[in-house]
Design a protein around this motif. Structure first.
Motif, PDB file in Angstrom:
ATOM      1  N   ASP A  13      49.663  57.128  14.450  1.00 57.38           N
ATOM      2  CA  ASP A  13      48.956  56.976  15.803  1.00 57.38           C
ATOM      3  C   ASP A  13      50.105  55.916  16.997  1.00 57.38           C
TER       4      ASP A  13
ATOM      5  N   LYS B 248      48.085  65.411  18.490  1.00 54.62           N
ATOM      6  CA  LYS B 248      46.240  66.218  17.842  1.00 54.62           C
ATOM      7  C   LYS B 248      45.555  66.837  19.572  1.00 54.62           C
TER       8      LYS B 248
ATOM      9  N   LEU C 254      48.592  55.626  20.837  1.00 56.05           N
ATOM     10  CA  LEU C 254      47.422  54.169  21.043  1.00 56.05           C
ATOM     11  C   LEU C 254      46.628  53.020  19.697  1.00 56.05           C
TER      12      LEU C 254
ATOM     13  N   GLU D 173      46.515  54.290  11.968  1.00 57.95           N
ATOM     14  CA  GLU D 173      44.722  55.252  12.770  1.00 57.95           C
ATOM     15  C   GLU D 173      43.960  54.036  13.171  1.00 57.95           C
ATOM     16  N   ASP D 174      43.862  53.994  14.592  1.00 55.86           N
ATOM     17  CA  ASP D 174      42.189  53.213  14.559  1.00 55.86           C
ATOM     18  C   ASP D 174      41.464  53.529  15.013  1.00 55.86           C
ATOM     19  N   GLU D 175      40.890  55.310  15.120  1.00 56.63           N
ATOM     20  CA  GLU D 175      39.702  55.908  15.048  1.00 56.63           C
ATOM     21  C   GLU D 175      38.807  55.858  13.684  1.00 56.63           C
TER      22      GLU D 175
HETATM   23 CA    CA Z   1      44.188  55.963  18.696  1.00 58.77          CA
END
Ligand code: CA
Length: 225
Positions: free
Chosen positions: A51, A101, A53, A7-9
């Motif tokens: 995730d 989400k 993206l 997950e990049d967030e």
């Molecule tokens: Ca993302």
């Protein structure tokens, strides 16, 4: 459980990390797809949460590559609202489930429990389930139609097994959600229709007679007509 979260967030990652760690899970985090893939392939995890993206490599691609390595690790995809096509592609790429989400943490936990329980159900001594020339071997997780092996994902297999156990009986979407997805959350999604279509493509499309039937407004039934 050992979980890999890709997950990049940062906010979402730290929220999930905190929640899952409190549930006594051991959580590794990757913030881009390539790192996630490298970790997934070099460690033994009980669950991947991807995730979609992501920088460097999408969650979808990570999922696909993990599956080409013949890994059967349960994979839960996270998608943003409105990425319906991505959702379907994710399931097609071998994900076992997805969450849209934003979601409630309790729902994530419910999905995780269902995925892991299914994986740990041990082999049984049950005999074949059969309808026309379709057979499903619950113990060996094998499906054949007209003697040809059919490859199904874990979720497709569970759905087909449920339909076959109830062959001749009409099952509603709610029945399927409760029995196969083990949730009563209806996210308003078309997940069941999507999976029925996957199954039809694999089990019915190139064969006769058709075995999976839709009863508009009521649900589905497997029978030979
Ligand atoms: Ca993302």
């Amino acid at each position: 459980m050992k979980i890999l979260l890709v997950e990049d967030e940062p906010k979402v990652a730290s929220f999930l990390h905190k929640g899952l760690t409190e549930q006594t899970h051991n959580v590794d985090i990757a913030t881009d797809g390539l790192t996630g893939l490298r970790l997934a392939l070099s460690n033994s995890y009980d669950l991947l949460i991807l995730d979609n993206l992501l920088p460097s490599l999408s969650g979808l691609e990570v999922c696909r590559q993990v599956r080409t390595q013949n890994s059967s690790v349960p994979i839960l995809m996270l998608t943003a609202l409105g990425e319906t096509d991505d959702k379907i592609r994710g399931l097609d790429a071998g994900a076992d489930d997805y969450l849209v989400k934003p979601f409630a943490f309790q729902e994530l936990l419910a999905r995780i429990r269902a995925l892991v329980r299914r994986r740990h159900e041990g082999p049984t001594t049950e005999t074949l389930l059969r309808l026309a020339d379709l057979t499903l071997d619950p113990a060996r997780k094998l499906v054949q139609r007209a003697g040809q092996p059919i490859q199904l994902t874990a979720r497709e297999f569970a759905l087909l097994e449920y339909l076959l156990r109830n062959q001749g009986r009409v099952v509603s979407r709610v029945d399927i959600l409760e029995q196969v997805w083990e949730t009563s959350f209806d996210t308003g999604s078309n997940v069941i229709d999507v999976y029925i279509n996957f199954l039809r493509k694999k089990v019915d499309k190139d064969f006769t007679p058709k075995l999976i039937h839709t009863l508009v407004g009521m649900g589905y039934v497997m029978r030979e007509e």
